[in-house]
Write a protein that holds these residues in place. Sequence first.
Motif, PDB file in Angstrom:
ATOM      1  N   LEU A 151      24.098 132.961 128.192  1.00  0.00           N
ATOM      2  CA  LEU A 151      25.131 133.347 127.238  1.00  0.00           C
ATOM      3  C   LEU A 151      26.379 133.643 128.047  1.00  0.00           C
ATOM      4  O   LEU A 151      26.355 134.493 128.945  1.00  0.00           O
ATOM      5  CB  LEU A 151      24.710 134.574 126.437  1.00  0.00           C
ATOM      6  N   ILE A 152      27.500 132.957 127.750  1.00  0.00           N
ATOM      7  CA  ILE A 152      28.694 133.099 128.564  1.00  0.00           C
ATOM      8  C   ILE A 152      29.941 133.133 127.689  1.00  0.00           C
ATOM      9  O   ILE A 152      30.082 132.335 126.756  1.00  0.00           O
ATOM     10  CB  ILE A 152      28.783 131.961 129.610  1.00  0.00           C
ATOM     11  N   ALA A 153      30.828 134.081 127.978  1.00  0.00           N
ATOM     12  CA  ALA A 153      32.134 134.175 127.332  1.00  0.00           C
ATOM     13  C   ALA A 153      33.198 133.831 128.370  1.00  0.00           C
ATOM     14  O   ALA A 153      33.131 134.302 129.510  1.00  0.00           O
ATOM     15  CB  ALA A 153      32.362 135.575 126.776  1.00  0.00           C
ATOM     16  N   SER A 154      34.175 133.018 127.994  1.00  0.00           N
ATOM     17  CA  SER A 154      35.192 132.554 128.933  1.00  0.00           C
ATOM     18  C   SER A 154      36.575 132.663 128.320  1.00  0.00           C
ATOM     19  O   SER A 154      36.753 132.514 127.102  1.00  0.00           O
ATOM     20  CB  SER A 154      34.944 131.096 129.339  1.00  0.00           C
ATOM     21  N   ASN A 180      26.214 129.708 124.030  1.00  0.00           N
ATOM     22  CA  ASN A 180      24.837 130.077 124.367  1.00  0.00           C
ATOM     23  C   ASN A 180      24.004 128.809 124.480  1.00  0.00           C
ATOM     24  O   ASN A 180      24.044 127.945 123.603  1.00  0.00           O
ATOM     25  CB  ASN A 180      24.236 130.997 123.301  1.00  0.00           C
ATOM     26  N   THR A 181      23.298 128.649 125.587  1.00  0.00           N
ATOM     27  CA  THR A 181      22.373 127.535 125.769  1.00  0.00           C
ATOM     28  C   THR A 181      21.007 128.096 126.136  1.00  0.00           C
ATOM     29  O   THR A 181      20.914 129.150 126.788  1.00  0.00           O
ATOM     30  CB  THR A 181      22.839 126.579 126.875  1.00  0.00           C
ATOM     31  N   GLY A 182      19.945 127.420 125.715  1.00  0.00           N
ATOM     32  CA  GLY A 182      18.617 127.929 126.019  1.00  0.00           C
ATOM     33  C   GLY A 182      17.552 126.861 125.899  1.00  0.00           C
ATOM     34  O   GLY A 182      17.796 125.754 125.393  1.00  0.00           O
ATOM     35  N   SER A 183      16.384 127.203 126.378  1.00  0.00           N
ATOM     36  CA  SER A 183      15.236 126.303 126.318  1.00  0.00           C
ATOM     37  C   SER A 183      13.965 127.134 126.205  1.00  0.00           C
ATOM     38  O   SER A 183      13.830 128.154 126.893  1.00  0.00           O
ATOM     39  CB  SER A 183      15.179 125.412 127.562  1.00  0.00           C
ATOM     40  N   CYS A 184      13.067 126.702 125.340  1.00  0.00           N
ATOM     41  CA  CYS A 184      11.782 127.378 125.165  1.00  0.00           C
ATOM     42  C   CYS A 184      10.650 126.380 125.369  1.00  0.00           C
ATOM     43  O   CYS A 184      10.675 125.273 124.809  1.00  0.00           O
ATOM     44  CB  CYS A 184      11.655 127.984 123.765  1.00  0.00           C
ATOM     45  N   ASN A 185       9.676 126.767 126.171  1.00  0.00           N
ATOM     46  CA  ASN A 185       8.512 125.923 126.372  1.00  0.00           C
ATOM     47  C   ASN A 185       7.611 125.989 125.146  1.00  0.00           C
ATOM     48  O   ASN A 185       7.207 127.068 124.713  1.00  0.00           O
ATOM     49  CB  ASN A 185       7.742 126.376 127.611  1.00  0.00           C
ATOM     50  N   ASN A 217      30.156 124.510 117.270  1.00  0.00           N
ATOM     51  CA  ASN A 217      29.178 123.474 117.559  1.00  0.00           C
ATOM     52  C   ASN A 217      27.786 124.063 117.693  1.00  0.00           C
ATOM     53  O   ASN A 217      27.617 125.248 118.033  1.00  0.00           O
ATOM     54  CB  ASN A 217      29.558 122.710 118.829  1.00  0.00           C
ATOM     55  N   ALA A 218      26.803 123.242 117.432  1.00  0.00           N
ATOM     56  CA  ALA A 218      25.401 123.619 117.588  1.00  0.00           C
ATOM     57  C   ALA A 218      24.593 122.359 117.843  1.00  0.00           C
ATOM     58  O   ALA A 218      24.900 121.291 117.301  1.00  0.00           O
ATOM     59  CB  ALA A 218      24.884 124.333 116.338  1.00  0.00           C
ATOM     60  N   GLY A 219      23.590 122.482 118.689  1.00  0.00           N
ATOM     61  CA  GLY A 219      22.750 121.334 118.997  1.00  0.00           C
ATOM     62  C   GLY A 219      21.324 121.746 119.266  1.00  0.00           C
ATOM     63  O   GLY A 219      21.046 122.907 119.599  1.00  0.00           O
ATOM     64  N   MET A 220      20.419 120.788 119.114  1.00  0.00           N
ATOM     65  CA  MET A 220      19.001 121.060 119.364  1.00  0.00           C
ATOM     66  C   MET A 220      18.259 119.754 119.588  1.00  0.00           C
ATOM     67  O   MET A 220      18.722 118.676 119.177  1.00  0.00           O
ATOM     68  CB  MET A 220      18.382 121.812 118.184  1.00  0.00           C
ATOM     69  N   GLY A 221      17.112 119.878 120.248  1.00  0.00           N
ATOM     70  CA  GLY A 221      16.301 118.698 120.471  1.00  0.00           C
ATOM     71  C   GLY A 221      15.193 118.952 121.472  1.00  0.00           C
ATOM     72  O   GLY A 221      15.231 119.935 122.224  1.00  0.00           O
ATOM     73  N   PRO A 222      14.195 118.064 121.530  1.00  0.00           N
ATOM     74  CA  PRO A 222      13.054 118.240 122.429  1.00  0.00           C
ATOM     75  C   PRO A 222      13.324 117.694 123.830  1.00  0.00           C
ATOM     76  O   PRO A 222      14.182 116.836 124.029  1.00  0.00           O
ATOM     77  CB  PRO A 222      11.944 117.445 121.743  1.00  0.00           C
TER      78      PRO A 222
END
Length: 433
Positions: A151-154, A180-185, A217-222
């Motif tokens: 999570l980053i504010a610039s 905010n970018t993230g990944s969950c196993n 913006n928002a994004g998602m995918g495997p």
Amino acid sequence: MRAERFSVFWIAICFSCGVAVAQEASSQAADAYLFGGEPVSPVSLEHWSPLDSNWADLVLKPNFHEHIGYNDNIFAIANGYPLPSGVLKGDWYNSAGVGGSSKFNLGDQQIFFDGTYTVINYLHDHMADAHNYSLDGGVNWMAGSHCQGKLIASDSSHQATIEEQVGPGLNTIHAASLTNTGSCNVYEKLSWNFNGGFLENTNSAVFSQGLDYRSWNAGMGPQYALSEVENAKFLVQFSERDFTNGIFGPFSSGSAYGALSRVDQVNYQLSYDRSFSDQFDMILMGGFSSVRGGGLVPATTPIYSLTFNWIPSQKWQVNGGVSQSVGAPSNVLTPSQTTMAERIGVSYQWTPKISMIAALSRSSATGYAPYGLTGYAAAYYGSNVSLSPSLKLNYAVTPFINASASVQRSDREGQGFRTVQDIVLVGLDYQPQ
């Protein structure tokens, strides 16, 4: 040029020495207190040397630079166009900057901060003086044992380069964002990636204010790990851009086109990355982008990219890539800009202290005006091609101080204009690793 414009680097070094002395003294005192040793007197400046301390262990790592250079086309004036009265086309300038970075852990979370502030002063043409800054902070977060992200504010402000201009003159770009970018196993080799954020971009120059926008913006995918050295990803990215001044900025106020300021975009992209060896790795992406709104005819455009990094020997390194992307406008006055780019870079480690970096990049930007305004978007508001070769020589004075000399040319050509700019720089950089 006034002498005080060149003093920042040396003042900064003295400041760092003071910080290191204080840290060294507090560290020794803490060791004595915690482990029962004899109290240690403060470090004596008489016998202290900067080489006695590990600068990379500072909680706040400072960085400084002092550069002197010559810009032969400060205001990005196209060839053959007259200069405004009292304005110099080229001038010597000094760029002095100070910054710092910090990183520390709070449990499983890592907090970080980076900031820089740079003052640019010209020898004669003080109209072109600039104050640039960049601030960002956030957290490298973890949620349990399966999810992690950033999570980053610039917030930043900088004088636009020639590649970021829609026309001649000076322009300051201000950008503020939260991402905010993230990944969950999910299961063994399968993960789920996600991202989201907000960006606000504004320009000071009147001719560039048509590029002012806010975007969500928002994004998602495997993502699937095919092996230990290769991954495949699929991402769907949604974005909405609202042009705060209308598509053509102040010139569109009161017109029907001023209200057509929203653009919706969806990208579908499949990517593959692989490390073939310690010497070569590659990332490949392909997909398409769908754009609607902003007075444009709905369009679907292919997007792709190929990047590589090759290390043929201990002395040589080669990297490069090609791409086609669709996104927010950066140098064409249009609701949506398509950019094709190619780049190649070569670095050579001449000796343990001397290295050389050469690069060549080319980009072509195209954009379309809303219905009926194609002629209005001509001249420097239209499509353009930029070519930029550069060469840089580095000398490692110490592990933390680097001297450099560089030259860069920017050659931008469009509908009825050509703008060329050459910049030569020499300077010192202080950057603890």
